[in-house]
Design a protein around this motif. Sequence first.
Motif, PDB file in Angstrom:
ATOM      1  N   ILE A   1       4.558   6.507   2.129  1.00 29.15           N
ATOM      2  CA  ILE A   1       3.670   7.666   2.111  1.00 29.15           C
ATOM      3  C   ILE A   1       4.281   8.695   1.172  1.00 29.15           C
ATOM      4  CG2 ILE A   1       2.588   9.509   3.463  1.00 29.15           C
ATOM      5  CD1 ILE A   1       3.097   7.636   5.944  1.00 29.15           C
ATOM      6  N   VAL A   2       3.532   9.096   0.163  1.00 34.60           N
ATOM      7  CA  VAL A   2       4.018  10.074  -0.806  1.00 34.60           C
ATOM      8  C   VAL A   2       3.491  11.450  -0.417  1.00 34.60           C
ATOM      9  CG1 VAL A   2       3.989  10.808  -3.220  1.00 34.60           C
ATOM     10  CG2 VAL A   2       4.154   8.379  -2.653  1.00 34.60           C
TER      11      VAL A   2
ATOM     12  N   GLN B   1      -4.318   5.008   9.255  1.00 39.00           N
ATOM     13  CA  GLN B   1      -4.184   4.839   7.806  1.00 39.00           C
ATOM     14  C   GLN B   1      -2.730   4.965   7.369  1.00 39.00           C
ATOM     15  OE1 GLN B   1      -6.019   7.865   5.422  1.00 39.00           O
ATOM     16  NE2 GLN B   1      -5.510   6.879   3.471  1.00 39.00           N
ATOM     17  N   LEU B   2      -2.053   6.009   7.820  1.00 37.95           N
ATOM     18  CA  LEU B   2      -0.668   6.226   7.410  1.00 37.95           C
ATOM     19  C   LEU B   2       0.257   5.153   7.976  1.00 37.95           C
ATOM     20  CD1 LEU B   2      -0.342  10.124   7.650  1.00 37.95           C
ATOM     21  CD2 LEU B   2      -0.861   8.711   5.654  1.00 37.95           C
TER      22      LEU B   2
ATOM     23  N   ALA C   1       8.233   9.612   1.148  1.00 39.25           N
ATOM     24  CA  ALA C   1       8.963   9.969  -0.071  1.00 39.25           C
ATOM     25  C   ALA C   1       8.285  11.198  -0.675  1.00 39.25           C
ATOM     26  CB  ALA C   1       8.958   8.826  -1.077  1.00 39.25           C
ATOM     27  N   THR C   2       9.091  12.166  -1.083  1.00 37.59           N
ATOM     28  CA  THR C   2       8.556  13.386  -1.669  1.00 37.59           C
ATOM     29  C   THR C   2       8.464  13.257  -3.181  1.00 37.59           C
ATOM     30  OG1 THR C   2       9.422  14.806   0.100  1.00 37.59           O
ATOM     31  CG2 THR C   2       8.966  15.862  -2.018  1.00 37.59           C
ATOM     32  N   VAL C   3       7.295  13.571  -3.717  1.00 36.92           N
ATOM     33  CA  VAL C   3       7.096  13.696  -5.156  1.00 36.92           C
ATOM     34  C   VAL C   3       6.455  15.060  -5.382  1.00 36.92           C
ATOM     35  CG1 VAL C   3       5.944  12.816  -7.223  1.00 36.92           C
ATOM     36  CG2 VAL C   3       6.825  11.215  -5.508  1.00 36.92           C
TER      37      VAL C   3
ATOM     38  N   LEU D   1       0.834  -1.200   0.000  1.00 38.90           N
ATOM     39  CA  LEU D   1       0.000   0.000   0.000  1.00 38.90           C
ATOM     40  C   LEU D   1       0.871   1.253   0.000  1.00 38.90           C
ATOM     41  CD1 LEU D   1      -2.820   1.407   0.383  1.00 38.90           C
ATOM     42  CD2 LEU D   1      -2.384   1.238   2.854  1.00 38.90           C
ATOM     43  N   VAL D   2       0.612   2.128  -0.971  1.00 34.92           N
ATOM     44  CA  VAL D   2       1.214   3.460  -1.013  1.00 34.92           C
ATOM     45  C   VAL D   2       0.080   4.470  -0.829  1.00 34.92           C
ATOM     46  CG1 VAL D   2       2.405   5.167  -2.451  1.00 34.92           C
ATOM     47  CG2 VAL D   2       3.127   2.769  -2.484  1.00 34.92           C
TER      48      VAL D   2
END
Length: 322
Positions: free
Chosen positions: A106-107, A99-100, A129-131, A75-76
């Motif tokens: 976690i994006v 949830q997190l 992770a940053t997007v 799950l992401v």
Amino acid sequence: MKVLFATYPTAFHTPGGGEIQLLAYRKYLADPGIEVTLFDPWRPEFLGHDLVHYFSCVGGSYPFCAFVKRLGLKLVVSSSLWITPETRKDYPEGEIRRQLSLADRIVTNSDAETETLAEVFGLPREKFATVLNGVDPSFFAPTDPALFRSEFGVDGPFLLNVANLEPRKNQLRLAEAIAGLPGTRLVLIGAVRDPDYAKAVLAAGGKSLSHLGTLAHDSRPLRSAYAAARLFVLPSLLETPGLAALEAAAQGAPLLVTEVGSTRDYFGAAATYVDPHSTASIRAGIEAALASPARGSFRPLVWPEAIAPLSAIYRGALEQGR
């Protein structure tokens, strides 16, 4: 790898930035080894996928994510969420933490969002992770401002707000702010998410305000509206950082944005910042921006550039725990 994209059931009733982001991820994920499908509640086919990417932390999202994990899938979660130690009481903190905590990754939309969420929920930073958010490449195409003006009968200088009408987007304070600025016109583009709130906004703005409804996100009239605006205004209660502001920047519009959220991480010196809880701050910010628009070197990323890290995030999530 097969990835299933999902979000909360009512999300696309009035699409906003989160929904645009979801569709952009699907459209521009240029990895031949990854196949993306959209969740269909009539034919869910969870077990035909390796990983589920869930967009949003809206209340009620936890049960869906918990079901995904019970099936043994990775799950992401894209959070798109700005919670601080001071505002945590305003959110269903326990549900969001659960949830997190379930997520393999976690994006977030910025490093600042990562730091605040990790602090508030006590989660390890390596889970994040940053997007960065981007814009469709079409928003960089030169667009004639006259197209918007002629189609909608808009003459003279105007301020532009592109957002769904709802309390978080703060159009009521914005309308109240321009009421104190003679000769200032505000154009709103967006769907009505809260009818009572929209009525209050229109009443406060009076003849100084025009609501044009929605424009297709990939349309020339929307790009033309950005190009025609004297100032793009987004004084929301929070933003991470507001896709419409990125799109406006791509068309060269001067920006006034909220100071709450990750806006400074994106726009730096290229925007005027206001306190969204203060009508006086919004009014003063508009006056300052009109007198001397902030223009820095900011150039938004296009989606293919922005989501380049996504493939590695998915593969990392799959490898985790093996």
